[in-house]
Design a protein around this motif. Structure first.
Motif, PDB file in Angstrom:
ATOM      1  N   ASP A 300     -12.912  -0.664   3.520  1.00 33.77           N
ATOM      2  CA  ASP A 300     -11.447  -0.672   3.583  1.00 33.77           C
ATOM      3  C   ASP A 300     -10.872   0.681   3.190  1.00 33.77           C
ATOM      4  N   ARG A 301      -9.803   1.050   3.863  1.00 31.79           N
ATOM      5  CA  ARG A 301      -9.137   2.326   3.562  1.00 31.79           C
ATOM      6  C   ARG A 301      -8.797   2.454   2.077  1.00 31.79           C
ATOM      7  N   SER A 302      -8.384   1.367   1.455  1.00 29.40           N
ATOM      8  CA  SER A 302      -7.990   1.411   0.044  1.00 29.40           C
ATOM      9  C   SER A 302      -9.159   1.713  -0.885  1.00 29.40           C
ATOM     10  N   ASP A 303     -10.400   1.512  -0.409  1.00 33.30           N
ATOM     11  CA  ASP A 303     -11.582   1.791  -1.224  1.00 33.30           C
ATOM     12  C   ASP A 303     -12.047   3.240  -1.109  1.00 33.30           C
ATOM     13  N   VAL A 304     -11.516   3.972  -0.156  1.00 28.97           N
ATOM     14  CA  VAL A 304     -11.935   5.367   0.050  1.00 28.97           C
ATOM     15  C   VAL A 304     -10.981   6.265  -0.734  1.00 28.97           C
ATOM     16  N   SER A 305     -11.400   6.643  -1.925  1.00 29.47           N
ATOM     17  CA  SER A 305     -10.550   7.416  -2.822  1.00 29.47           C
ATOM     18  C   SER A 305     -11.024   8.864  -2.904  1.00 29.47           C
ATOM     19  N   MET A 306     -10.314   9.653  -3.692  1.00 30.41           N
ATOM     20  CA  MET A 306     -10.689  11.059  -3.851  1.00 30.41           C
ATOM     21  C   MET A 306     -11.947  11.219  -4.688  1.00 30.41           C
ATOM     22  N   THR A 307     -12.417  10.159  -5.325  1.00 28.18           N
ATOM     23  CA  THR A 307     -13.676  10.226  -6.084  1.00 28.18           C
ATOM     24  C   THR A 307     -14.869   9.773  -5.258  1.00 28.18           C
ATOM     25  N   THR A 308     -14.617   9.311  -4.018  1.00 32.55           N
ATOM     26  CA  THR A 308     -15.710   9.006  -3.100  1.00 32.55           C
ATOM     27  C   THR A 308     -16.520  10.276  -2.875  1.00 32.55           C
ATOM     28  N   PRO A 309     -17.859  10.200  -2.837  1.00 35.48           N
ATOM     29  CA  PRO A 309     -18.679  11.430  -2.817  1.00 35.48           C
ATOM     30  C   PRO A 309     -18.261  12.474  -1.799  1.00 35.48           C
ATOM     31  N   PHE A 310     -18.065  12.094  -0.540  1.00 38.15           N
ATOM     32  CA  PHE A 310     -17.742  13.126   0.456  1.00 38.15           C
ATOM     33  C   PHE A 310     -16.369  13.744   0.230  1.00 38.15           C
ATOM     34  N   ASP A 312     -14.876  14.018  -2.874  1.00 40.97           N
ATOM     35  CA  ASP A 312     -15.001  14.832  -4.085  1.00 40.97           C
ATOM     36  C   ASP A 312     -15.674  16.170  -3.774  1.00 40.97           C
ATOM     37  N   ALA A 313     -16.726  16.146  -2.949  1.00 42.07           N
ATOM     38  CA  ALA A 313     -17.435  17.374  -2.590  1.00 42.07           C
ATOM     39  C   ALA A 313     -16.516  18.321  -1.819  1.00 42.07           C
ATOM     40  N   TYR A 314     -15.753  17.769  -0.927  1.00 41.44           N
ATOM     41  CA  TYR A 314     -14.838  18.565  -0.099  1.00 41.44           C
ATOM     42  C   TYR A 314     -13.782  19.261  -0.955  1.00 41.44           C
ATOM     43  N   VAL A 315     -13.251  18.554  -1.931  1.00 40.03           N
ATOM     44  CA  VAL A 315     -12.237  19.122  -2.823  1.00 40.03           C
ATOM     45  C   VAL A 315     -12.834  20.238  -3.676  1.00 40.03           C
ATOM     46  N   ARG A 316     -13.984  19.992  -4.267  1.00 39.48           N
ATOM     47  CA  ARG A 316     -14.598  21.003  -5.125  1.00 39.48           C
ATOM     48  C   ARG A 316     -14.950  22.268  -4.344  1.00 39.48           C
ATOM     49  N   LEU A 317     -15.450  22.086  -3.130  1.00 39.67           N
ATOM     50  CA  LEU A 317     -15.786  23.239  -2.314  1.00 39.67           C
ATOM     51  C   LEU A 317     -14.539  24.026  -1.914  1.00 39.67           C
ATOM     52  N   LEU A 318     -13.475  23.331  -1.615  1.00 36.56           N
ATOM     53  CA  LEU A 318     -12.245  24.008  -1.210  1.00 36.56           C
ATOM     54  C   LEU A 318     -11.682  24.857  -2.346  1.00 36.56           C
ATOM     55  N   ILE A 319     -11.650  24.313  -3.544  1.00 33.20           N
ATOM     56  CA  ILE A 319     -11.123  25.070  -4.682  1.00 33.20           C
ATOM     57  C   ILE A 319     -11.993  26.292  -4.965  1.00 33.20           C
ATOM     58  N   LYS A 320     -13.290  26.102  -4.970  1.00 26.23           N
ATOM     59  CA  LYS A 320     -14.189  27.230  -5.212  1.00 26.23           C
ATOM     60  C   LYS A 320     -14.010  28.305  -4.147  1.00 26.23           C
ATOM     61  N   THR A 321     -13.952  27.896  -2.904  1.00 24.15           N
ATOM     62  CA  THR A 321     -13.844  28.840  -1.793  1.00 24.15           C
ATOM     63  C   THR A 321     -12.549  29.647  -1.872  1.00 24.15           C
ATOM     64  N   THR A 403     -23.537  21.010  -0.874  1.00 20.44           N
ATOM     65  CA  THR A 403     -24.432  21.091   0.275  1.00 20.44           C
ATOM     66  C   THR A 403     -23.861  20.306   1.455  1.00 20.44           C
ATOM     67  N   ALA A 404     -24.470  20.497   2.609  1.00 20.72           N
ATOM     68  CA  ALA A 404     -24.073  19.722   3.789  1.00 20.72           C
ATOM     69  C   ALA A 404     -24.257  18.232   3.536  1.00 20.72           C
ATOM     70  N   LYS A 405     -25.329  17.893   2.832  1.00 22.01           N
ATOM     71  CA  LYS A 405     -25.586  16.489   2.514  1.00 22.01           C
ATOM     72  C   LYS A 405     -24.455  15.913   1.671  1.00 22.01           C
ATOM     73  N   ASP A 406     -23.926  16.696   0.728  1.00 21.04           N
ATOM     74  CA  ASP A 406     -22.821  16.233  -0.113  1.00 21.04           C
ATOM     75  C   ASP A 406     -21.578  15.944   0.734  1.00 21.04           C
ATOM     76  N   LEU A 407     -21.283  16.832   1.672  1.00 16.83           N
ATOM     77  CA  LEU A 407     -20.090  16.663   2.507  1.00 16.83           C
ATOM     78  C   LEU A 407     -20.197  15.472   3.455  1.00 16.83           C
ATOM     79  N   LEU A 408     -21.426  15.009   3.684  1.00 18.30           N
ATOM     80  CA  LEU A 408     -21.643  13.883   4.597  1.00 18.30           C
ATOM     81  C   LEU A 408     -22.036  12.595   3.876  1.00 18.30           C
ATOM     82  N   ASN A 409     -21.898  12.604   2.555  1.00 21.98           N
ATOM     83  CA  ASN A 409     -22.259  11.423   1.769  1.00 21.98           C
ATOM     84  C   ASN A 409     -21.085  10.448   1.731  1.00 21.98           C
ATOM     85  N   THR A 410     -21.078   9.518   2.677  1.00 17.79           N
ATOM     86  CA  THR A 410     -19.959   8.589   2.807  1.00 17.79           C
ATOM     87  C   THR A 410     -20.199   7.253   2.107  1.00 17.79           C
ATOM     88  N   GLN A 411     -21.200   7.188   1.255  1.00 17.21           N
ATOM     89  CA  GLN A 411     -21.455   5.947   0.516  1.00 17.21           C
ATOM     90  C   GLN A 411     -20.336   5.696  -0.488  1.00 17.21           C
TER      91      GLN A 411
END
Length: 546
Positions: A300-310, A312-321, A403-411
């Motif tokens: 469900d859309r409501s379960d996909v939050s900013m702490t979901t692995p993919f 969270d990884a995207y946010v951390r990479l963006l700030i670092k970059t 890593t690429a794996k982190d950005l694709l971790n949709t669990q």
């Protein structure tokens, strides 16, 4: 009579009011539109074809990854983006919204640092909306904008000079503007929006102490950012403006763009003002691009939050970059809106906003987005407390390694597909599409401000669940037959709520017809806006219809 552009090769098919002719569609401005089209449209179309080919590769199992051919750019620690432009050093709270006149005034007066005036996801691109929006932009930059509501209430911009810095978001590269032809060819919506705003307002924006500033949406490759940079250079040269006056923030709202963040900044170097976490479109893009692979099934859309692995990884990479390259890392949209007549629900919604903004500022973001003026104060309180300086560019986040794996971790731990989630997706898609077809691109639904991005998530999830026969938490298999039955039920529910007269006057059945074709796990439109666009194209001369 069809509008006479007075420019060879330029045909205007849409209805043009006298004020639009004198303020926006002037011969000089249309001549500039034609120059941009003739110079860049072939490249735009070629890049869109590259998207198609890349999707075919993903469907075959070749997943997104960091590009080996641009590794030297990522490894070179010396280069930087541009220093912040005037009025962009402190962007702690940005308000976003459509370009209708009342919204523009309220946003400029909201107390936010900047206002992103949106010709894209929160604007249904009728010719009337686009032209009136461009007039509103011109009046805003020239500080003469006012509005009288039907009830007589007057709206004016503040006289103390404390108005938000204006940033304009043109439409994405994939969208056309079918009301304008150049040499018989439909032009790009992106170039149309950019050209007419820039031509009429660039010099005046510098005069009032800011500059021509833009948000760039939906890009999937650094080559698309390069195209924008080429457009900027030609545009500045055309009017005699120094290169580097323009500033542009790239929305990282596609999974492909997440692997090319540094390259985006590099391509725009002297024009770059950073990157933004376009979180809702990003979720949509992950579903869309990976939709054929059941490993990437989301709950469900409501379960996909900013702490979901993919996420969270995207946010951390963006700030670092961003901080590595000396440009702003902007946070995402709070879609909540104040809930009247329900204090408990409103308190819960505002608590979500506070927690979201606290997470962002502590992560290192330099600013954040809100969709409603009442949320500006909440976001400001959080950022003022935890970010006393204008930004957090000093926070390098060298500890981050994504890593690429982190950005694709949709669990999603504990995530479920539920009947309520299915019905919510159907309802949001249906109600948003109906409003869009009426010309409204930003719509309050179920106490959230929904735009095209959230509608895209909703319909894409339905498609994905039907495609892979996902099971709900109750063990029910999601099939096309099941979803079409839910669609019928949700339409019947709306019919009862609206009453016969309102229902018949609405675009519900038109929206239902389009949505029914998008939730079976078979046909899939690249964008809802592209799917629906033909329905809102209206030609002044019906013989000109293509």
């Amino acid at each position: 009579m069809p509008f006479d552009s007075k420019v060879p090769g330029v045909t205007v098919l849409g209805k043009v009011k006298p004020e639009y002719a004198s303020e926006v569609l002037t011969p000089e401005a249309l001549r500039f539109v034609a120059v941009l089209h003739r110079t860049f449209n072939a490249t735009r179309k070629a890049l869109l074809q590259k998207r198609v080919l890349r999707q075919q590769q993903i469907d075959q199992g070749i997943l997104p990854d960091f590009l080996p051919e641009t590794k030297a750019i990522r490894d070179d620690v010396a280069w930087r983006g541009a220093i912040p432009g005037p009025g962009l050093a402190d962007r702690r709270v940005e308000i976003t919204g459509p370009v209708d006149r009342k919204m523009v005034i309220n946003a400029l007066n909201s107390g936010a640092a900047t206002f992103m005036a949106d010709f894209e996801d929160s604007n249904a691109p009728t010719f009337e909306n686009n032209l009136s929006g461009l007039v509103n932009m011109k009046d805003a930059i020239h500080q003469r904008i006012s509005y009288t509501a039907p009830n007589g209430k007057q709206y004016n911009i503040r006289k103390d000079g404390k108005i938000a810095t204006l940033i304009v978001r043109p439409r994405g590269w994939h969208l056309d503007e079918k009301h304008i032809l150049v040499d018989g060819e439909v032009i790009s919506g992106s170039l149309f929006d950019f050209a007419l705003y820039f031509f009429h307002n660039a010099k005046k924006s510098v005069e009032i102490g800011i500059g021509p500033y833009f948000y760039l949406p939906k890009m999937e490759s650094h080559l698309e950012a390069r195209l924008w940079n080429d457009v900027f250079n030609l545009a500045q040269d055309y009017i005699g403006m120094p290169r580097g006056t323009i500033r542009a923030t790239c929305l990282i709202e596609t999974i492909m763009a997440a692997f090319e963040m540094e390259e985006f900044i590099y391509e725009l170097r002297e024009h770059s003002s950073g990157l933004n976490c376009g979180r809702w479109d990003y979720i949509f893009s992950v579903i869309k691009k990976l939709r054929q692979d059941p490993k990437f099934l989301l709950p469900d859309r409501s379960d996909v939050s900013m702490t979901t692995p993919f996420m969270d990884a995207y946010v951390r990479l963006l700030i670092k970059t961003c901080h590595k390259r000396g440009v702003h890392a902007m946070g995402g949209m709070a879609a909540q809106i104040p809930i009247k007549n329900d204090e408990a629900a409103n308190t819960a919604a505002m608590t979500k906003v506070r927690n979201d903004k606290l997470r962002e500022v502590k992560a290192g973001h330099d600013g954040t987005w809100v969709a409603h003026p009442d949320l500006v104060k909440i976001a400001l309180e959080i950022f003022n407390e935890h970010m006393p300086e204008p930004n957090q560019l000093r926070i390098r986040r060298d500890d981050v390694h994504v890593t690429a794996k982190d950005l694709l971790n949709t669990q999603v731990k504990g995530g479920k597909i539920t009947e309520n989630g299915i019905r919510a997706n159907v309802s949001v898609s249906l109600m948003y599409m109906e409003a869009w077809l009426r010309g409204a691109g930003c719509v309050p639904i179920h106490n959230l401000m929904e735009d095209a991005a959230t509608a895209e998530i909703s319909r894409s999830q339905l498609w994905q669940w039907a495609r892979h026969n996902a099971k709900t938490d109750k063990g029910v298999t999601v099939t096309s037959h099941y979803l079409l039955k839910v669609l019928d039920e949700e339409v019947d529910k709306l019919a009862k709520e609206m009453g016969d007269q309102r229902f018949k006057a609405s675009k519900i059945l038109q929206a239902k017809k389009h949505l029914a074709g998008q939730i079976t796990g078979k046909d899939y439109a690249d964008f809802l806006t592209s799917l629906l666009y033909e329905d809102i194209v209206v030609y002044e001369d019906t013989k000109a219809r293509m």
